[in-house]
Motif scaffolding. Structure first.
Motif, mmCIF file in Angstrom:
data_model
loop_
_atom_site.group_PDB
_atom_site.id
_atom_site.type_symbol
_atom_site.label_atom_id
_atom_site.label_comp_id
_atom_site.label_asym_id
_atom_site.label_seq_id
_atom_site.Cartn_x
_atom_site.Cartn_y
_atom_site.Cartn_z
ATOM 1 N N UNK A 49 12.843 66.735 81.907
ATOM 2 C CA UNK A 49 11.632 65.739 81.884
ATOM 3 C C UNK A 49 11.747 64.777 80.977
ATOM 4 N N UNK A 50 12.617 64.787 79.855
ATOM 5 C CA UNK A 50 12.883 63.758 79.014
ATOM 6 C C UNK A 50 13.877 62.759 79.926
ATOM 7 N N UNK A 51 14.500 63.099 80.753
ATOM 8 C CA UNK A 51 15.710 62.204 81.449
ATOM 9 C C UNK A 51 15.030 61.482 82.496
ATOM 10 N N UNK A 52 13.842 62.273 83.126
ATOM 11 C CA UNK A 52 13.240 61.605 84.245
ATOM 12 C C UNK A 52 12.123 60.788 83.953
ATOM 13 N N UNK A 53 11.243 61.438 83.023
ATOM 14 C CA UNK A 53 9.841 60.849 82.772
ATOM 15 C C UNK A 53 10.015 60.093 81.442
ATOM 16 N N UNK A 54 10.685 60.549 80.411
ATOM 17 C CA UNK A 54 10.449 59.786 78.962
ATOM 18 C C UNK A 54 10.092 61.238 78.138
ATOM 19 N N UNK A 55 10.317 61.010 76.911
ATOM 20 C CA UNK A 55 10.387 61.736 75.795
ATOM 21 C C UNK A 55 8.796 62.191 75.574
ATOM 22 N N UNK A 169 17.838 63.339 67.331
ATOM 23 C CA UNK A 169 16.847 62.751 68.157
ATOM 24 C C UNK A 169 15.742 61.782 67.314
ATOM 25 N N UNK A 170 15.304 62.570 66.356
ATOM 26 C CA UNK A 170 14.269 61.427 65.318
ATOM 27 C C UNK A 170 15.017 60.366 64.961
ATOM 28 N N UNK A 171 16.352 60.286 64.330
ATOM 29 C CA UNK A 171 16.668 58.965 64.062
ATOM 30 C C UNK A 171 16.759 58.190 65.315
ATOM 31 N N UNK A 172 17.270 58.677 66.423
ATOM 32 C CA UNK A 172 17.403 57.890 67.593
ATOM 33 C C UNK A 172 16.100 57.277 67.828
ATOM 34 N N UNK A 173 15.124 57.998 67.965
ATOM 35 C CA UNK A 173 13.693 57.412 68.208
ATOM 36 C C UNK A 173 13.408 56.130 67.555
ATOM 37 N N UNK A 174 13.798 56.388 66.109
ATOM 38 C CA UNK A 174 13.415 55.494 65.154
ATOM 39 C C UNK A 174 14.142 54.118 65.365
ATOM 40 N N UNK A 182 14.841 59.108 74.618
ATOM 41 C CA UNK A 182 14.704 60.134 75.885
ATOM 42 C C UNK A 182 15.852 60.774 76.590
ATOM 43 N N UNK A 183 16.768 59.719 76.602
ATOM 44 C CA UNK A 183 18.223 60.186 77.182
ATOM 45 C C UNK A 183 18.944 61.127 75.917
ATOM 46 N N UNK A 184 18.889 60.496 74.942
ATOM 47 C CA UNK A 184 19.418 61.341 73.763
ATOM 48 C C UNK A 184 18.660 62.943 73.739
ATOM 49 N N UNK A 185 17.587 62.766 73.774
ATOM 50 C CA UNK A 185 16.879 64.204 73.989
ATOM 51 C C UNK A 185 17.472 65.078 75.015
ATOM 52 N N UNK A 186 17.333 64.511 76.026
ATOM 53 C CA UNK A 186 17.611 65.452 77.395
ATOM 54 C C UNK A 186 19.081 65.708 77.489
#
Length: 210
Positions: A49-55, A169-174, A182-186
């Motif tokens: 879901x993260x990769x396709x639609x977002x975090x 993921x949290x630092x990448x989001x910031x 989203x890609x990092x998370x997935x």
């Protein structure tokens, strides 16, 4: 007939002295393998879901995160039963604390699925804080598993990889914004938790001591 009290030693891990009650109580390979499969399967919906639609896509994210937590429960229970963090009282206590944190986070996940106004209530908002806190707790546990060395081979190291999700993921989001995060998370979920589940399923012996 009076039921005898349960001796806490029956919860002992697999490295307890031969003949101890804990030795008989250790999980079998089938149990560890099943937990690994649950972890792998439950990690994929959120990853994809993260990769396709977002975090963060609202209600769908709430659903896939709730499914993911089922996988984390399977992992945590296996860690408790194998005493993956060690046999000392503090080592076992940190798993018990994580179980409390994950319970609170899971409760928030259930409440979020019940719709308004429950999802936006003060109780839900407060409990939802325990979602990232519980993931941070898993990161600490991953490090402790590596240090304790009760899980062997690749399973000694892979929890560190999987459970650094929140630290990555949290630092990448910031820093990178939701698109890149989203890609990092997935990808992290696939390389981390999903792979850890596969490893547990393929080599349950590495999480067990004779």
């Amino acid at each position: 007939m009076t039921t005898p009290a349960v001796d806490p030693s029956v919860l002992s891990g697999p490295s307890d002295p031969p003949g101890g009650a804990g030795r008989a109580a250790r999980p079998g390979a089938a149990s560890v393998r099943a937990a690994g499969l649950v972890l792998a399967v439950c990690s994929l919906p959120w990853a994809l879901t993260s990769l396709v639609a977002g975090i963060d896509i609202g209600y769908t994210t709430d659903i896939v995160c709730g499914v993911f937590q089922l996988g984390i429960w399977a992992l945590l229970i296996t860690m408790i039963r194998t005493r993956a963090t060690g046999t000392s009282r503090p080592a076992r206590a940190m798993l018990a604390v994580e179980a409390v944190l994950l319970t609170l986070a899971s409760t928030a996940s259930v409440l979020l699925l019940l719709g308004e106004p429950i999802a936006s209530s003060t109780v839900t908002v407060v409990l939802d804080v325990f979602w990232p806190v519980s993931m941070l707790g898993m990161a600490v546990i991953g490090i402790k598993v590596a240090v304790a060395g009760r899980w062997r081979g690749i399973l000694r190291a892979w929890p560190v990889v999987a459970e650094t999700w929140v630290l990555v993921v949290v630092p990448s989001l910031a820093l990178l914004g939701p698109g890149a995060a989203s890609w990092v998370s997935g990808l992290h979920l696939i390389a981390g938790y999903a792979t850890l589940g596969v490893l547990l399923a393929a080599r349950p012996d590495l999480a067990m001591r004779a």
